[in-house]
Design an enzyme around this catalytic site. Structure first.
Site, mmCIF file in Angstrom:
data_model
loop_
_atom_site.group_PDB
_atom_site.id
_atom_site.type_symbol
_atom_site.label_atom_id
_atom_site.label_comp_id
_atom_site.label_asym_id
_atom_site.label_seq_id
_atom_site.Cartn_x
_atom_site.Cartn_y
_atom_site.Cartn_z
ATOM 1 N N VAL C 16 0.846 -1.197 0.000
ATOM 2 C CA VAL C 16 0.000 0.000 0.000
ATOM 3 C C VAL C 16 0.885 1.251 0.000
ATOM 4 O O VAL C 16 0.606 2.230 -0.702
ATOM 5 C CB VAL C 16 -0.949 0.003 1.217
ATOM 6 C CG1 VAL C 16 -1.773 1.289 1.246
ATOM 7 C CG2 VAL C 16 -1.869 -1.206 1.187
ATOM 8 N N SER C 41 14.234 -1.220 7.633
ATOM 9 C CA SER C 41 14.471 -0.397 6.453
ATOM 10 C C SER C 41 15.055 0.968 6.812
ATOM 11 O O SER C 41 15.721 1.604 5.985
ATOM 12 C CB SER C 41 13.158 -0.169 5.697
ATOM 13 O OG SER C 41 12.651 -1.392 5.225
ATOM 14 N N CYS C 149 -11.162 -2.336 1.079
ATOM 15 C CA CYS C 149 -11.195 -2.369 -0.385
ATOM 16 C C CYS C 149 -12.447 -3.039 -0.950
ATOM 17 O O CYS C 149 -12.837 -2.770 -2.082
ATOM 18 C CB CYS C 149 -9.954 -3.067 -0.914
ATOM 19 S SG CYS C 149 -9.674 -4.701 -0.235
ATOM 20 N N GLN C 176 -12.901 -11.051 -5.572
ATOM 21 C CA GLN C 176 -11.880 -10.071 -5.240
ATOM 22 C C GLN C 176 -10.517 -10.417 -5.843
ATOM 23 O O GLN C 176 -10.139 -11.571 -5.958
ATOM 24 C CB GLN C 176 -11.783 -9.944 -3.716
ATOM 25 C CG GLN C 176 -13.093 -9.472 -3.108
ATOM 26 C CD GLN C 176 -13.021 -9.213 -1.603
ATOM 27 O OE1 GLN C 176 -13.973 -9.492 -0.891
ATOM 28 N NE2 GLN C 176 -11.917 -8.681 -1.125
ATOM 29 N N LYS C 205 -16.375 -6.880 7.643
ATOM 30 C CA LYS C 205 -16.113 -5.490 7.233
ATOM 31 C C LYS C 205 -17.162 -5.014 6.233
ATOM 32 O O LYS C 205 -17.689 -3.906 6.347
ATOM 33 C CB LYS C 205 -14.720 -5.379 6.597
ATOM 34 C CG LYS C 205 -13.577 -5.559 7.590
ATOM 35 C CD LYS C 205 -12.226 -5.494 6.852
ATOM 36 C CE LYS C 205 -11.130 -6.161 7.666
ATOM 37 N NZ LYS C 205 -9.950 -6.497 6.854
ATOM 38 N N HIS C 242 -12.055 -5.308 -7.531
ATOM 39 C CA HIS C 242 -12.995 -6.182 -6.829
ATOM 40 C C HIS C 242 -14.361 -6.053 -7.498
ATOM 41 O O HIS C 242 -14.896 -4.963 -7.641
ATOM 42 C CB HIS C 242 -13.113 -5.770 -5.363
ATOM 43 C CG HIS C 242 -11.901 -6.099 -4.532
ATOM 44 N ND1 HIS C 242 -10.821 -6.816 -5.011
ATOM 45 C CD2 HIS C 242 -11.597 -5.808 -3.236
ATOM 46 C CE1 HIS C 242 -9.924 -6.951 -4.040
ATOM 47 N NE2 HIS C 242 -10.360 -6.350 -2.971
ATOM 48 N N ASN C 327 -9.322 -1.930 -6.244
ATOM 49 C CA ASN C 327 -9.123 -2.156 -4.822
ATOM 50 C C ASN C 327 -7.900 -1.483 -4.230
ATOM 51 O O ASN C 327 -7.892 -1.171 -3.048
ATOM 52 C CB ASN C 327 -9.069 -3.659 -4.532
ATOM 53 C CG ASN C 327 -8.037 -4.371 -5.345
ATOM 54 O OD1 ASN C 327 -8.107 -4.362 -6.571
ATOM 55 N ND2 ASN C 327 -7.064 -4.971 -4.700
#
Lengths: 350, 350, 350, 350
Positions: C16, C41, C149, C176, C205, C242, C327
């Site tokens: 994301v 990182s 999503c 999806q 959800k 989706h 999505n």
């Protein structure tokens, strides 16, 4: 009570191990009585410990076997090893030292000088190395290996040609199935409408293993076959079945028809001995113009035959063709079981 | 009013034709004003006649164009031909006879002695054949062709190597995208978890076209390049982008690094002339170990660059690598448009 | 020097996070100057630290940014959070406490009573909760979330219908895309010729978020919309987009044509304010009989529109249709960016 | 000589016809002695005429059968019809008129008032319609049909529930396999990373056939079951196995456990009679959270069982679950063979 020979599987809960369990179901000679795996699984029932992913259910007699640790305290004389190469090296040695015959699918010992890299149709006499191995290593058992899943289709197609016409040079490009990458292997999103032109460590295996397999046992060592192979290996979105596009330079010229005949006529010791897992025809030649195809042909000979098609002249070398073999059967568990059958037939289990 | 050059597309409603329509949208030099197709479509508006399958909508100015029949009565001087090979041969000749410049993506005339098989980065001088063609055939127009979609990636990778080190022999295996089979092409159920090791007529194209493209114009004919190619062609479940695994025997030895440099440094006339569709880099060299991959790399250079990776020594020949190019852009419509741009820059449209 | 508002991304190296980085490239209002990720990182350059998997390259100005730890010491006022839900809860709270506006894509705070679950076209007034949130929690910053999503496509299709005709009951089945499962997500071999009828935690959800989103802000709390949803969620072998098959019982009867018009005519505040990421049409209605399809339609409105098709009567409820939305854009990073744009337009960044 | 009953297959060279040929191999009661197909194939040997696409080879005894035209001059009393619906209607009538029992997989006569739409586990008594049919039409033979491939999985899951608790309303979304579209069916490039939310004519079949199947034979007609179904049908990239997400409103409340028990315990006449093709369990209930899946479960009960999983409460109706059944076995050829077995057991072949 069963008169069969009790056998075990090391790494029995993993992808290759599951294939051993499945292929040993109802085996006429062997009775799977011991399953061993990592310490995490040890102590559980097989059914509990295993994320089973075959299309048929876990064989009834295996479901409730207790998973043992991978230590040489199993009640059998022969073990099949589906261990990951990160641990196979040492564990397999321990078992061999303790007197077990270890039929290994792992890469670790394949190229050891005193370890047979066995394909019963091609080099059954390489079993002669066992004596050397035992002497060298002071083992009462032995390790016998089968080739890598992408090697096997190539050697089964090359060997009959090599014996008849002599192979001088080979360039091969593979299109390999997902199951060859273990589980989980590649991410779905990486393979969606895609092809990956790289498989770690694979090309060197395809380039060296065939030379040992087709090599000659001379005294206590193998003289490698004397030709060169170049391999390009690719991963494609296929479940089972490694396909290989092969161009071959021959020492003695031969027409596509002669090559096709050499392949189709090829029979060897496993067929003569009618070993249970031996396919009637080690190499099946197809003359359909667009075959072999993984989805339709990888099950040929119950997954133990190689299928060769599109045999035609090569404008650069002499002959080219497409070969296909089932990577988890002939290229892994089935190969080791056939090796064990040859050993049994040769008296190694007496 | 537009100062652009009016152009037409033959076979405008088909798969390649649609790509022409899409790629000509907002072209700085050309204005698509004529769309022609089969009699079945003629008379309809383009939008009505076309089963549009691109990801972006039909360009506004094209939507309402009337589809004309494929006859040399179009109001333009240059036509792009996306006609199917079953009809392309004759129709393209009619147009050339009638004075049109025909930029053809079809196989029909590619190997004609007096027809350029043009790749602007490689053989821009082959345009010299046009004079011969016109003289031979008494045409006022001309036919100029671009190579087959599986040829182009190979020649773009081979040419810089050939010029610098000399190519002696090539063995190549392709993994080709679905879009190369036209529409509808393969059945989904045939490609599910499968690979098809056969593409009709493809291997001979890959084996001959490069030799003409890299040939030398001597007087009024091409002396073909003097090396041999063997091609294995396969269809894989990929949308766009033909991948090729290539082994090359060189006349003059070169290390992988030298080859990589020759490829990465390659620039040619289209780049010098800044032709609108020319990629900044004809060949992009990647050193990621598992690239190029069709899904990630076929769009490189807006689909006009070839991407070459895994450049390494070949144990049988000298050098091997993986090349990828976009089959419907650099391998079809984009190639023809670049050819037209070169012709414009060379004065053929004055 | 840039007059843009400096912003940061938390979890910038993940799936994301990468989408945030990509979508913020050339944003007219925001300048991505801070990238933060796990301690593993931190300290590296972004390019080094990130297994970049987008089709376009890392934006030049971001390549060399130093990855910071996810601590509230970033030089910006607004952060986008692409953090995994296992850590998002606490980290996002720390940032809000420290005065940052946190635009979160994570599930952790979505259903908190004082946190807006914002869809600018539907409930822009829910931003009013921020005051309550700050008061309750003694924060100077705030957390604002966007929906899951698989929720977003449903609510964008339902809201215009609900406002006009009243929704009483909804049964929805989703198909999806793989990218919704993060990376690596599903194993390729599990998805080959397969569909998985289960996505952990997803159904609850889809059944609850829409009721909050379409709820009414009353004083300092949301009164949830008063209808019921049942969701069946499935994973299919699709990259992005989706798809949802929806049957709706209405409070006030309406014909498919009336529903289509309500959807097609729907415009809202983001369109009035011309927010940079707002699509011209929040819902695109198609009347092609076999659309929307993920591969062709998930990019509609640059991934910010929902596409609704097959609007027809339902023999059990009143209306049924197919909805599709991207999505990872409208369903994740793009949604949070649009939320930030609304907040900027509403003065929250002054 | 065989004591088996000679049977024929109409449309034997097509996709459904091949499945009949394959499933009839080694059938204990039936002997396939007649294969009929279009005039184009008539006169050829079966092997010549058929583009065979099954994974096992053409059964030896069938290979050399001469393909006959589809005319009622076949030497058998019972024919299975895999004819395309464009021709099935009339041809099947001709055979029935001429005295043949026609077991049809085509849609043409399914909803005829006097034709049984037979599922042996659900409505074996509907065979009683044959008498009416013969009287009405003055036929000595009869037509008996099996349901559409997407209907069967639904009715097998609904019937045990309906009988025990009463079904009031159903909303179902299907994810259907490629093989259901015949051959060649969808283009590969259309299905790559895609889902198609439309199957022509399918939804009305799923919405009406179950009501006839679960209807009651009253005198000489069927009183349809009295509930409503809404179906959303989708095509996904799966080889075999239609999956269905189902929400059910019950007349009498029942817990998921009670529903699971009703399904798991369901046995019927074919099981009592031990019909050769009857699965031991018509419905297999799985409690793995992510099953059934097409690739792993469509072969359950040799393709004759439906697999039902994820049985849980529905927040809108009462119960929801996922059902899967093999579309070309239980949904086509296997269904017709089971119907024929029931007819044999009931004396229709004496």
């Amino acid at each position: 009570m069963s008169n069969k020979i009790p056998v075990g599987v090391l790494g029995a809960t993993g992808a290759v191990g599951q294939k051993f369990v499945k292929l040993l179901e109802n085996h006429p000679w062997f009775d799977l009585t011991e399953v061993a795996a990592s310490d995490r699984s040890a102590g559980k029932r097989y059914e509990e410990a295993t994320p089973w992913r075959q299309y048929t259910p876990i064989p009834e007699p295996v479901k409730n076997l207790e998973v043992k640790p991978c230590e040489p305290a199993l009640d059998c004389k022969l073990v099949f090893s589906g261990l990951d190469s990160s641990v196979a090296g040492e564990v397999e040695e321990e078992f061999a030292r303790a007197g077990y015959l270890v039929l290994s699918n792992s890469k670790n010992h394949r190229m050891d000088e005193d370890v047979p890299l066995l394909v019963p149709e091609i080099n059954p006499d390489h079993l002669g190395l066992i004596e050397t191995q035992r002497r060298n290593r002071k083992w009462s058992g032995a390790i016998v290996t089968n080739p890598n899943c992408s090697t096997i289709g190539l050697v089964m197609a090359l060997a009959p040609i090599h014996y008849k016409f002599g192979v001088a040079r080979v360039i091969v490009t593979t299109l390999q199935a997902l199951s060859g990458a273990g589980y989980p292997g590649h991410a779905a999103i990486d393979m969606l409408g895609n092809v990956i032109p790289f498989i770690g460590g694979e090309e060197s295996k395809v380039e060296t293993e065939p030379l040992k397999i087709m090599g000659a046992l001379e005294g206590d060592r193998i003289r490698f076959a004397d030709f060169r192979i170049s391999a390009h290996t690719n991963r494609v979105f296929v479940e089972d079945g490694h396909m290989e596009c092969v161009s071959v330079e021959l020492r003695k010229k031969a027409s596509p028809e002669e090559v096709a005949r050499a392949l189709a006529d090829f029979r060897s010791l496993p067929q003569e001995l009618s070993l249970p897992t031996a396919p009637a025809r080690p190499v099946i030649v197809t003359d359909e113009r667009d075959r072999p195809q993984p989805r339709f042909d990888s099950g040929a000979g119950a997954g133990m035959s190689a299928v060769v098609g599109r045999i035609r002249e090569c404008p650069v070398f002499d002959i080219r063709f497409v070969a296909l073999s089932h990577n988890t059967i002939r290229g892994a568990a089935g190969a080791a079981i056939l090796n064990a059958e040859l050993m049994k037939a040769r008296g190694y289990l007496d």
